[in-house]
Design an enzyme around this catalytic site. Structure first.
Site, PDB file in Angstrom:
ATOM      1  CE1 TYR A 153      47.840  36.898  36.120  1.00 27.50           C
ATOM      2  CE2 TYR A 153      49.098  34.950  36.891  1.00 27.50           C
ATOM      3  CZ  TYR A 153      48.603  36.104  37.017  1.00 27.50           C
ATOM      4  OH  TYR A 153      48.515  36.677  38.438  1.00 27.50           O
TER       5      TYR A 153
ATOM      6  CE  LYS B 269      37.928  48.044  36.182  1.00 27.35           C
ATOM      7  NZ  LYS B 269      37.142  48.756  37.339  1.00 27.35           N
TER       8      LYS B 269
ATOM      9  CG  ASP C  28      36.059  48.370  40.591  1.00 22.87           C
ATOM     10  OD1 ASP C  28      35.692  47.653  39.338  1.00 22.87           O
ATOM     11  OD2 ASP C  28      35.379  49.650  40.927  1.00 22.87           O
TER      12      ASP C  28
ATOM     13  CG  ASP D  66      47.225  36.130  40.950  1.00 21.23           C
ATOM     14  OD1 ASP D  66      47.169  35.360  42.211  1.00 21.23           O
ATOM     15  OD2 ASP D  66      48.362  36.522  40.615  1.00 21.23           O
TER      16      ASP D  66
END
Ligand code: NAD
Length: 406
Positions: A147, A214, A269, A293
């Protein structure tokens, strides 16, 4: 009177001046209703001893009309000067025009935490069998990650320059028609949000902080984020208060030592499954920008969707904070006095807790729950609740006010 910051502490007077941005589209429908609820709740909670002095500031379409630009410098300066502010949604023109004002405000004011509490309110329609098991607060990093806006279209000289550097100096294989985006995650940025999340958990007696990342794939960005926050468990100021999940298993036979919060980590995930399958095991979640987000919207869906989800953008070091409705300006509903003002009202409730007026927060939440239990709801909820009476935005606000109990 101005809220001030002295020796790192926020001093809130009994009549703090709070700047507000009405917002575009449905902002004009929900903001006046929300302010009316806030005034009534403060009055009821403190019997007239405390009162907010609202100060209107401009952004979005109204600012273009009156000042010739969507985000006047004066607006930014005023928020900084008065420390705490609240806003309705602002429209972002698609494919041209100006950049998202919401993103710009977060960046220029360095509001590094996007705080998104997700908790079920009784009576709200939800797709879950037990939506009440979810009670989390997401700390989404607001200033870094993909971002940060460091990106170039594939067919520009800048993208070519970066590709050439990567190919020639770093021995990286890349297609010549690749667009380029950069994902920066810093030690500084990770540490400050890690501290903010742990401090919040300690302050409000929460049980755990989970780093969602992640890092198995993006080792030097998301992995760094996890490692930096995990290292805080050994920092002198936290080591008596925080224990990692791994130590709980190895050294404490799976039982969390009395008075300590647990620091856990989950791969992003897997976390989406965890929130659906084992919601009660999570409490505070701290995560980089993009994961945050996705995760905060997904979590909001479990308790009834974005129309009910509060949010705030906060710099826990300077104390500057901008609370906001998490949905957008929904232009097709604008001016019809029909949308649900709960997201902004609940964001205000979070703002009151941030000011140290916790009582007002809980009064507002109770009154919204009571109103929904009476089945007086706006169209979005009415179509999902059997036997509901569909009311307008302002009628819903008035009902909430009637249901306020000190
Ligand atoms: P949106 O959230 O404005 O609306 C999507 C749909 O959600 C609406 O059509 C409506 O059906 C429903 N909805 C939204 N808020 C509601 C409410 N309070 N009560 C009942 N129903 C509600 O999303 P969008 O259409 O993608 O975006 C519209 C504009 O808002 C865009 O310009 C976008 O950039 C902007 N936006 C701003 C913010 C912000 O200010 N933080 C956030 C998201 C989108």
């Amino acid at each position: 009177m101005k809220i001030t910051v002295e020796n790192g502490k926020m001093i809130v007077p009994d009549n703090p001046t709070i700047p507000y941005i009405v917002g575009d589209g449905i902002g004009k429908d929900i903001t006046p209703v929300a302010l009316k609820v806030f005034d009534a709740a403060v009055e009821k909670a403190f019997g007239g001893k405390k009162k907010i002095e609202w100060m209107k500031i401009l952004a979005g379409e109204e600012a273009i009309e009156k000042k010739g630009e969507p985000l006047p410098q004066e607006t930014i300066d005023t928020i900084r000067e008065y420390t705490v502010a609240i806003k309705g949604p602002l429209t972002t023109p698609v494919g041209g025009g100006y950049r998202s004002l919401n993103v710009t405000l977060r960046q220029v004011l360095d509001l590094f935490v996007c705080l998104r509490p997700v908790k079920y309110l009784k009576g709200v329609p939800s797709p879950m069998k037990h939506p009440e098991l979810l009670d989390i607060v997401v700390f989404r990093e607001n200033t870094e990650d993909v971002y940060a806006g460091i990106e170039w279209p594939y067919d520009t000289a800048e993208a070519a320059e970066v590709r050439n550097f990567l190919k020639n100096k770093m021995n990286v294989k890349l297609r010549d028609d690749s667009g380029i985006g950069i994902k920066p995650i810093s030690v500084f940025g990770s540490e400050r949000i890690g501290r903010a999340a742990i401090d919040y958990a300690l302050k409000y007696g929460r049980k755990s902080v989970t780093v969602v990342h992640k890092g198995n794939i993006m080792k030097y960005t998301e992995g760094l984020f996890k490692n930096v926050i995990y290292a805080l468990a050994d920092a002198p100021e936290y080591k008596d208060k925080v224990v990692t999940e791994e130590r709980v298993t190895k050294e404490f036979g799976g039982k969390v030592p009395e008075g300590k919060i647990v620091l856990k980590n989950r791969i992003a995930d897997a976390m989406f499954q965890q929130l659906l399958l084992r919601p009660s095991e999570y409490d505070i979640i701290v995560t980089p920008n993009l994961n945050g987000d996705y995760l905060s919207d997904a979590a909001a869906a479990q308790v009834g969707g974005l129309g009910m989800a509060p949010g705030g953008n906060i710099n826990f070091n300077t104390h500057v904070a901008l609370f906001e409705a998490t949905h957008g300006s929904a232009p097709k509903h604008a001016g019809k006095n029909e949308v649900n003002p709960s997201s902004l009202i609940l964001s205000g409730a979070e703002m009151f807790q941030y000011l140290g007026w916790d009582k007002v927060k809980y009064m507002i939440i109770d009154a919204i729950e009571k109103t929904i239990a009476q089945k007086y709801v706006t169209y979005d909820l009415a179509r999902q609740i059997e036997g509901a009476t569909k009311v307008s935005t302002s009628e819903f606000g008035d009902r909430i006010i009637e249901n306020l109990e000190a």
